[in-house]
Design an enzyme around this catalytic site. Structure first.
Site, PDB file in Angstrom:
ATOM      1  N   ASP A 172      73.291 108.326   2.141  1.00 49.07           N
ATOM      2  CA  ASP A 172      73.715 109.618   1.590  1.00 49.07           C
ATOM      3  C   ASP A 172      72.924 109.914   0.303  1.00 49.07           C
ATOM      4  OD1 ASP A 172      74.970 107.808  -0.075  1.00 49.07           O
ATOM      5  OD2 ASP A 172      76.958 108.737   0.046  1.00 49.07           O
ATOM      6  N   SER A 173      72.065 108.951  -0.107  1.00 46.74           N
ATOM      7  CA  SER A 173      71.116 109.208  -1.191  1.00 46.74           C
ATOM      8  C   SER A 173      70.186 110.351  -0.813  1.00 46.74           C
ATOM      9  CB  SER A 173      70.309 107.942  -1.526  1.00 46.74           C
ATOM     10  OG  SER A 173      69.769 107.371  -0.360  1.00 46.74           O
ATOM     11  N   ASP A 230      74.889 106.487   6.989  1.00 38.96           N
ATOM     12  CA  ASP A 230      75.857 106.395   5.888  1.00 38.96           C
ATOM     13  C   ASP A 230      76.991 107.394   6.087  1.00 38.96           C
ATOM     14  OD1 ASP A 230      76.406 105.003   3.620  1.00 38.96           O
ATOM     15  OD2 ASP A 230      74.910 105.985   2.347  1.00 38.96           O
ATOM     16  N   LYS A 261      77.744 102.859   7.779  1.00 42.68           N
ATOM     17  CA  LYS A 261      78.028 102.122   6.536  1.00 42.68           C
ATOM     18  C   LYS A 261      79.018 102.932   5.710  1.00 42.68           C
ATOM     19  CE  LYS A 261      75.104 102.175   2.855  1.00 42.68           C
ATOM     20  NZ  LYS A 261      75.998 102.778   1.843  1.00 42.68           N
ATOM     21  N   GLU A 273      81.396 102.804   1.834  1.00 38.31           N
ATOM     22  CA  GLU A 273      81.498 102.162   0.522  1.00 38.31           C
ATOM     23  C   GLU A 273      82.923 101.718   0.217  1.00 38.31           C
ATOM     24  OE1 GLU A 273      79.864 104.670  -2.552  1.00 38.31           O
ATOM     25  OE2 GLU A 273      78.064 105.105  -1.394  1.00 38.31           O
ATOM     26  N   GLU A 282      75.313  96.022  -3.767  1.00 38.30           N
ATOM     27  CA  GLU A 282      74.422  96.826  -4.625  1.00 38.30           C
ATOM     28  C   GLU A 282      74.712  96.594  -6.115  1.00 38.30           C
ATOM     29  OE1 GLU A 282      74.383 101.050  -3.773  1.00 38.30           O
ATOM     30  OE2 GLU A 282      73.158 101.488  -5.546  1.00 38.30           O
TER      31      GLU A 282
HETATM   32  O1  KIV Z   1      72.712 106.145   0.156  1.00 40.00           O
HETATM   33  C1  KIV Z   1      72.023 105.132   0.023  1.00 40.00           C
HETATM   34  O2  KIV Z   1      70.790 105.156   0.110  1.00 40.00           O
HETATM   35  C2  KIV Z   1      72.721 103.886  -0.266  1.00 40.00           C
HETATM   36  C3  KIV Z   1      71.933 102.828  -0.946  1.00 40.00           C
HETATM   37  C4  KIV Z   1      71.596 103.209  -2.324  1.00 40.00           C
HETATM   38  C5  KIV Z   1      72.660 101.559  -0.944  1.00 40.00           C
HETATM   39  O3  KIV Z   1      73.868 103.779  -0.001  1.00 40.00           O
END
Ligand code: KIV
Length: 282
Positions: free
Chosen positions: A45-46, A84, A114, A116, A184
């Site tokens: 989600d980055s 994500d 994934k 969090e 992380e």
């Molecule tokens: O969104 C992402 O790229 C991530 C990483 C920074 C771990 O979750």
């Protein structure tokens, strides 16, 4: 090369081979990463910051994620892809979590999702997603979707008490059915402690050299995203500078009439057609 599966990742861990993990958000980058033999791609989600220009990951929607996962899959058909779960796509209920994860798999063509966090609610989400038949990766330590509660975007687990909490969370995530955990922004000693106690692959980003594999945000490691570079990033290229120079050179060429060059960057017309055109114009 055939796409790796969870079993391949487990074998890699058993054989002491490191798992190479990078983020990608688009077709072209994914294509290059597959060519480079990257083991696992995260459509993080980055993407909110790296490709959509937001300040945080909070505004990213599930539709954004689905669209970018599709593009990455088209670029890397033979790479294991993790999608994500964006903010508020799983926090409210197990049902939300299963439906959101299902969309990433069914519409985004990812191999795993994934999410969090490591608290009791998140453990319940991991269990529910896993029981629906979807592979799920946990993510603890510096978890941007919990930035308000963890004191911002800073390293976690720096006190022994906080570190023990992370080690416990990792074990609970494993017991809830995650196939892997991403850690992380923690000291190396914490990354090591979690890895040594895990029976599933532990991947690290800013978690030191002892985890089973490493993740970086691709735009950080090639010098494309320069708003902020975390301490743990190693820069392998400066693509941003190369691109800016190319754009400048192009602008100069156009302004000084050096591009396009007739006969080199242009389509040809038969002489008789050109002659006729001129007479018609007359
Ligand atoms: O969104 C992402 O790229 C991530 C990483 C920074 C771990 O979750």
């Amino acid at each position: 090369m055939a796409k790796k599966s969870v079993f391949d990742f487990t074998n890699m861990v058993e054989n002491g081979e490191k798992i190479v993990y990078l983020t990608a958000y688009d077709y072209l980058t994914a294509k290059m990463q597959e060519k480079a033999g990257i083991d696992m791609i995260l459509v993080g989600d980055s993407l909110g910051m790296v490709t959509l220009g937001y300040d945080t990951t909070f505004p990213v929607t599930l539709d954004d994620m689905v669209r970018h996962c599709q593009a990455v899959r088209r670029g890397a058909p033979n790479t294991f892809i993790v999608g994500d779960m964006p903010y508020m796509s799983y926090q409210a209920s197990d049902e939300d979590a299963v439906r959101s994860a299902g969309r990433l798999v069914k519409e985004g063509y990812v191999d795993a999702v994934k999410l969090e966090g490591g608290g009791p609610r998140i453990l319940s989400r991991i269990k529910a997603i896993n029981e629906s038949g979807i592979l799920v990766m946990g993510h603890i330590g510096l978890t941007p979707q919990f930035a308000g509660q963890i004191g911002g975007y800073k390293a976690q687990g720096r006190s022994a008490k906080a570190a023990i909490e992370l080690v416990k969370q990792a074990k609970l995530i494993e017991e809830a059915g995650a196939f892997s955990i991403l850690v992380e922004g923690v000291p190396s000693a914490v990354g090591k402690a979690i890895t040594e106690r895990a029976s599933i692959p532990v991947l690290g980003i800013g978690a030191g050299p002892y985890t089973h594999g490493q993740l970086l945000i691709y735009a950080d490691m090639v010098g494309l995203y320069d708003n902020f570079t975390p301490k743990f990033v190693k820069k392998y290229a400066n693509i941003g500078e190369i691109l800016v120079n190319a754009f400048k050179e192009y602008a100069k060429d156009v302004r000084e009439n050096r591009f396009p060059v007739d006969g080199e960057h242009t389509y040809k017309m038969k002489q008789e057609e050109e002659k006729e055109l001129l007479s018609l114009l007359d």
